[in-house]
Design an enzyme around this catalytic site. Structure first.
Site, mmCIF file in Angstrom:
data_model
loop_
_atom_site.group_PDB
_atom_site.id
_atom_site.type_symbol
_atom_site.label_atom_id
_atom_site.label_comp_id
_atom_site.label_asym_id
_atom_site.label_seq_id
_atom_site.Cartn_x
_atom_site.Cartn_y
_atom_site.Cartn_z
ATOM 1 N N ASP A 90 16.535 40.810 75.928
ATOM 2 C CA ASP A 90 17.552 41.688 76.519
ATOM 3 C C ASP A 90 16.949 42.939 77.142
ATOM 4 O O ASP A 90 17.553 43.566 78.009
ATOM 5 C CB ASP A 90 18.583 42.105 75.465
ATOM 6 N N SER A 133 20.551 42.903 65.373
ATOM 7 C CA SER A 133 19.115 42.719 65.163
ATOM 8 C C SER A 133 18.864 41.949 63.868
ATOM 9 O O SER A 133 17.956 41.110 63.795
ATOM 10 C CB SER A 133 18.407 44.078 65.107
ATOM 11 N N ARG A 177 31.473 35.582 70.728
ATOM 12 C CA ARG A 177 31.900 36.758 69.986
ATOM 13 C C ARG A 177 33.076 37.442 70.700
ATOM 14 O O ARG A 177 33.397 37.115 71.838
ATOM 15 C CB ARG A 177 30.733 37.744 69.832
ATOM 16 N N ASP A 192 2.361 45.948 63.567
ATOM 17 C CA ASP A 192 3.090 47.093 64.114
ATOM 18 C C ASP A 192 2.111 48.241 64.276
ATOM 19 O O ASP A 192 1.027 48.235 63.661
ATOM 20 C CB ASP A 192 4.243 47.509 63.180
ATOM 21 N N VAL A 195 12.753 37.921 70.942
ATOM 22 C CA VAL A 195 14.027 38.550 70.607
ATOM 23 C C VAL A 195 14.253 39.793 71.470
ATOM 24 O O VAL A 195 15.362 40.311 71.540
ATOM 25 C CB VAL A 195 14.080 38.899 69.100
ATOM 26 N N ALA A 196 13.217 40.251 72.158
ATOM 27 C CA ALA A 196 13.328 41.434 73.027
ATOM 28 C C ALA A 196 13.745 41.070 74.441
ATOM 29 O O ALA A 196 13.653 41.903 75.349
ATOM 30 C CB ALA A 196 11.992 42.181 73.061
ATOM 31 N N TYR A 198 27.418 46.259 74.735
ATOM 32 C CA TYR A 198 25.972 46.193 74.966
ATOM 33 C C TYR A 198 25.731 46.116 76.467
ATOM 34 O O TYR A 198 26.375 45.328 77.166
ATOM 35 C CB TYR A 198 25.363 44.950 74.308
ATOM 36 N N GLU A 258 23.652 49.833 72.313
ATOM 37 C CA GLU A 258 22.247 49.791 71.880
ATOM 38 C C GLU A 258 21.544 51.138 71.894
ATOM 39 O O GLU A 258 20.441 51.264 71.351
ATOM 40 C CB GLU A 258 21.457 48.785 72.725
ATOM 41 N N ALA A 265 19.185 35.047 75.437
ATOM 42 C CA ALA A 265 19.510 36.475 75.538
ATOM 43 C C ALA A 265 20.657 36.915 74.628
ATOM 44 O O ALA A 265 20.857 38.113 74.436
ATOM 45 C CB ALA A 265 19.843 36.818 76.984
ATOM 46 N N ASN A 266 21.410 35.980 74.082
ATOM 47 C CA ASN A 266 22.488 36.372 73.166
ATOM 48 C C ASN A 266 22.444 35.481 71.919
ATOM 49 O O ASN A 266 23.384 34.761 71.618
ATOM 50 C CB ASN A 266 23.858 36.307 73.846
ATOM 51 N N VAL A 313 9.778 43.573 69.356
ATOM 52 C CA VAL A 313 9.438 44.950 69.706
ATOM 53 C C VAL A 313 10.605 45.597 70.454
ATOM 54 O O VAL A 313 11.206 44.982 71.340
ATOM 55 C CB VAL A 313 8.175 44.992 70.585
ATOM 56 N N LEU A 314 10.920 46.834 70.097
ATOM 57 C CA LEU A 314 12.025 47.547 70.737
ATOM 58 C C LEU A 314 11.578 48.923 71.199
ATOM 59 O O LEU A 314 10.972 49.675 70.439
ATOM 60 C CB LEU A 314 13.203 47.703 69.766
ATOM 61 N N HIS A 322 22.072 47.022 77.974
ATOM 62 C CA HIS A 322 20.650 46.715 78.215
ATOM 63 C C HIS A 322 20.305 46.885 79.692
ATOM 64 O O HIS A 322 19.769 45.996 80.345
ATOM 65 C CB HIS A 322 20.317 45.294 77.731
ATOM 66 N N LYS A 337 29.102 41.692 75.268
ATOM 67 C CA LYS A 337 27.996 41.622 76.218
ATOM 68 C C LYS A 337 28.324 42.386 77.494
ATOM 69 O O LYS A 337 29.474 42.684 77.798
ATOM 70 C CB LYS A 337 27.678 40.162 76.564
#
Length: 357
Positions: A270, A134, A15, A198, A267-268, A94, A118, A299-300, A239-240, A96, A75
């Site tokens: 990061d 996301s 990217r 959730d 996916v969490a 980003y 983020e 991670a990406n 989960v975030l 993190h 990143k």
């Protein structure tokens, strides 16, 4: 303002921080934009495209960092970039920070102004600069998970959608946020049976309203997670905790309760990951196996579809880049509360509550 866009150098990150269209808008607002040679090629944007709209091309990242008031990236900087960062320089990307003490300390040492995509947050609690990535990552979680369920890659050998006479695969999604809903949508579209957990009943009611009947909602608890992992084929951790570390919802001992060849996609990652056995991987080596469970923890993830991801990301970041460039970071953050919440580290001081050393 002088704005620099270096080439991303994280493993398989294709990217780029600004598209030619974004450069055009900044130059129209009387700013100067420097682009590192080849920075946009991975996303399908070439040096000529940037030159045509008035960008100045520079050969390497050292030149970009040396001349720029603000760096726009995708990143977080990695170790070889740390020495290039200037005191008082604005870094908009980003970060993190919660998942990396080394990065946090390096940015404090640099005395730069670190504004994290983020944690930019609207009044209603949404995260406008995290949402598009996301969305991409949630959809990719199913795309990748379906692939790694194949037997040659040590998965269970299950086709998520099934076929006539054979039941579909089962997908468990932990979290009904943006990632979770996009993952559930993709899995449901393939014909899989989907369970989404959730602790937010408003989110679960929303999922119930918009998803087809083969997407089932349940309240998240350790008991329910332990019950479901025994018979689900693909598990997506979505989960975030904004700006903080993700909770560990699946512990190492739970892996033994899963069927051999189960695939888990975190996916969490990061934000430290929501599985105890999570460790960051790359697109080059995306998986590893623990207790016969296939872990996918890239991670990406959106970096694998850079054309789509770059356009989706810059659609939402450019208005903020313009605010910072036009007003300066201090006035821009005073005027815009959402942008103010993006401030994480300012000239050596941690200013975001979710970060701890």
């Amino acid at each position: 303002m002088k704005i620099g866009v270096p080439k991303e150098i994280k493993n398989n990150e294709n990217r780029v921080g600004l598209t030619p269209a974004g450069v055009f808008e900044l130059i129209k607002n009387k700013h100067t934009v420097y682009i590192q040679n080849g920075a946009g090629e991975g996303s399908g944007f070439f040096d000529d495209d940037y030159q045509d709209v008035g960008a100045i091309l520079l050969k390497n990242a050292k030149e970009i960092y040396a001349i720029s008031d603000m760096i726009v990236k995708v990143k977080e900087p990695i170790a070889e970039e740390y020495p290039l960062i200037q005191p008082n320089q604005i870094l908009f990307t980003y970060f993190h920070f919660a998942s990396s003490k080394a990065l946090t300390q390096a940015m404090m040492t640099s005395k730069a102004v670190c504004i994290a995509y983020e944690t930019v947050e609207d009044e209603d609690g949404t995260l406008p600069l995290l949402t598009p990535m996301s969305e991409v990552a949630g959809r990719m979680a199913i795309q990748q998970g379906a692939k790694y369920l194949e037997k040659p890659i040590k998965g269970r050998g299950i086709l998520l959608g099934g076929v006539p006479g054979v039941p579909p695969g089962k997908v468990l999604v932990l979290g009904a946020g943006v990632v979770g809903i996009q993952a559930a949508k993709m899995a449901a579209g393939l014909g899989a049976h989907v369970t989404i957990l959730d602790i937010n009943m408003k989110r679960l009611r929303y999922v119930n309203d918009v998803m087809p009947n083969h997407v089932v909602t349940e309240f998240s608890s350790e008991y329910n997670i332990r019950r479901h992992i025994k018979n689900h084929d693909l598990i997506v951790g979505a989960v975030l905790v904004t700006g903080g570390k993700a909770p560990k919802l699946i512990t190492k001992d739970m892996l033994k309760e899963m069927n051999p060849g189960t695939v888990i996609v975190d996916v969490a990652v990061d934000q430290g990951g929501c599985f105890e056995t999570t460790k960051p991987t790359t697109h080059e080596n995306p998986t590893y196996i623990i207790d016969d469970v296939v872990h996918y923890c890239v991670a990406n993830m959106p970096g694998a579809v850079p054309y789509t991801s770059t356009l989706a990301l810059t659609n939402v970041t450019l208005p903020y880049v313009l605010k910072i460039a036009n007003l300066g970071w201090e006035e821009a953050c005073q005027r815009h509360r959402d942008l103010q919440k993006g401030l994480n580290i300012v000239k050596g001081e941690i200013v975001y509550e979710g970060i701890s050393l």
